[in-house]
Scaffold this motif. Sequence first.
Motif, PDB file in Angstrom:
ATOM      1  N   THR A 193       0.745  -1.508  -0.616  1.00 19.76           N
ATOM      2  CA  THR A 193      -0.186  -0.009   0.046  1.00 19.76           C
ATOM      3  C   THR A 193       1.019   1.182   0.415  1.00 19.76           C
ATOM      4  O   THR A 193       1.962   1.249   0.428  1.00 19.76           O
ATOM      5  CB  THR A 193      -0.681  -0.189   1.209  1.00 19.76           C
ATOM      6  N   GLY A 194       0.467   2.522  -0.163  1.00 19.83           N
ATOM      7  CA  GLY A 194       1.212   3.387   0.006  1.00 19.83           C
ATOM      8  C   GLY A 194       0.303   4.627  -1.164  1.00 19.83           C
ATOM      9  O   GLY A 194      -0.702   4.745  -1.527  1.00 19.83           O
ATOM     10  N   PRO A 195       1.107   5.370  -1.279  1.00 16.59           N
ATOM     11  CA  PRO A 195       2.477   6.415  -0.489  1.00 16.59           C
ATOM     12  C   PRO A 195       2.293   6.874   0.658  1.00 16.59           C
ATOM     13  O   PRO A 195       1.269   7.132   0.675  1.00 16.59           O
ATOM     14  CB  PRO A 195       2.720   7.647  -2.359  1.00 16.59           C
ATOM     15  N   PHE A 196       3.143   6.175   1.697  1.00 16.09           N
ATOM     16  CA  PHE A 196       3.084   6.725   2.714  1.00 16.09           C
ATOM     17  C   PHE A 196       4.683   7.275   2.790  1.00 16.09           C
ATOM     18  O   PHE A 196       5.922   6.758   2.439  1.00 16.09           O
ATOM     19  CB  PHE A 196       3.258   5.791   3.393  1.00 16.09           C
ATOM     20  N   ASN A 197       4.505   8.386   3.578  1.00 18.20           N
ATOM     21  CA  ASN A 197       6.524   9.276   3.650  1.00 18.20           C
ATOM     22  C   ASN A 197       6.305   9.256   5.004  1.00 18.20           C
ATOM     23  O   ASN A 197       6.218  10.434   5.285  1.00 18.20           O
ATOM     24  CB  ASN A 197       6.179  10.195   2.154  1.00 18.20           C
ATOM     25  N   LEU A 198       6.046   8.452   6.528  1.00 25.08           N
ATOM     26  CA  LEU A 198       6.763   7.043   5.616  1.00 25.08           C
ATOM     27  C   LEU A 198       5.350   6.509   6.754  1.00 25.08           C
ATOM     28  O   LEU A 198       5.491   5.314   6.560  1.00 25.08           O
ATOM     29  CB  LEU A 198       8.438   7.182   6.805  1.00 25.08           C
TER      30      LEU A 198
END
Length: 387
Positions: free
Chosen positions: A133-138
């Motif tokens: 899954t994403g986007p995650f930053n972070l």
Amino acid sequence: MSLPSSQVEIDDASLQVTPVTTRAQHDAFIRLPGRLYRDDPQWVEPLHFERRQHLSSKNPVFEHLDWQGWLAWRSGKPVGRIGAQVDRLHRQYHGDDTGQFGLLDAVDDPAVFSALFNAAEGWLASRGARRITGPFNLTINDECGLLVEGFDTPPVMMMGHAPPYSALRLEGQGYAAAKDLLAYWMRVDTLAFTPAMRRMIERWHHRVHVRPLDRRRFDQEMTTLREIFNDAWARNWGFTPFTEAEFRAMGADLKRLVPPDLIQIAEVDGEPAAFIVGLPNLNELIAPLNGQLLPLGWLKLLWGIKMRKVRTGRVPLMGVRQAYQFSRLGPTLALVLIEAIQQSFLKQGIESIEMSWILEDNAGMRNILENIGAYSYKRYRLYEKTL
């Protein structure tokens, strides 16, 4: 951070993808979005110093998260980047086969996107990930989601920006929409409650009290906010709790940047039950710096903070304990907090604010916002793929 030992092999001889391992590569990774989007009039370059801190071992998220970044190169120039992470805390809540990607930026070239995702997915698969899954930053508690609507206005503080082609290229790699996140915009001075909302507030006024954060008990107040947030958001899609160390680090930033009355706490019968946090939109001041604090950027930033009024703001955090979410008291807590933060923003000279992000399927919160004059103006999308 675990690091792969070799670059990714791809068909295009002019294109290479290499893991980020050296300080120079980290610097290129951080600076790349500014190179790609410098002609986009809405782009706001994050401060490079802050991005280095975010990806450094000093960030407490790395106590439970392993991360790797890659750069795509063509003819010796960087043309894309991606990060991938395995979050052990996320896996405790969502399964040992989960993994995430993020920090995705690239030129409009399907081959570059393909090469980047081949690297990230291969790294994640080798660590047991099957659901990406994403986007995650972070993490989901940081900047997340890919902008898919609302490209004509700049992002506010701690929200992302991306060119329209990114979603198409991401979907071309087999990713499908998982959740949409909405950002709402509203004028602070025109916020108005309906008569029904006023009656609701009046009905519970003898039990509900709203107060600003008490700086004299700052650490204790941060503990209270963390407990409310982790309880309030526990049933949300993709939830990962804030650790004590993460919330302590965030609290240090809030203490430096946020006036006390932009953090409001609602108590029910004397017990903390909900909170809201407002931020001045420092992107207004950061935008002209192009990510640089040196040689004179820090002076410009300090001058802006001290002398120039920031006209916009953001509400990034709000939480109501689960015990009240599905009762008649739940909407009341949200309303009294919004009214309190409205007054605080007006004192700061802030004219308009973004409320973000709101899950698209959070009908209750969306209904409240739309009934007080807010409107959805940006949409961010979280994607998923099964390997």
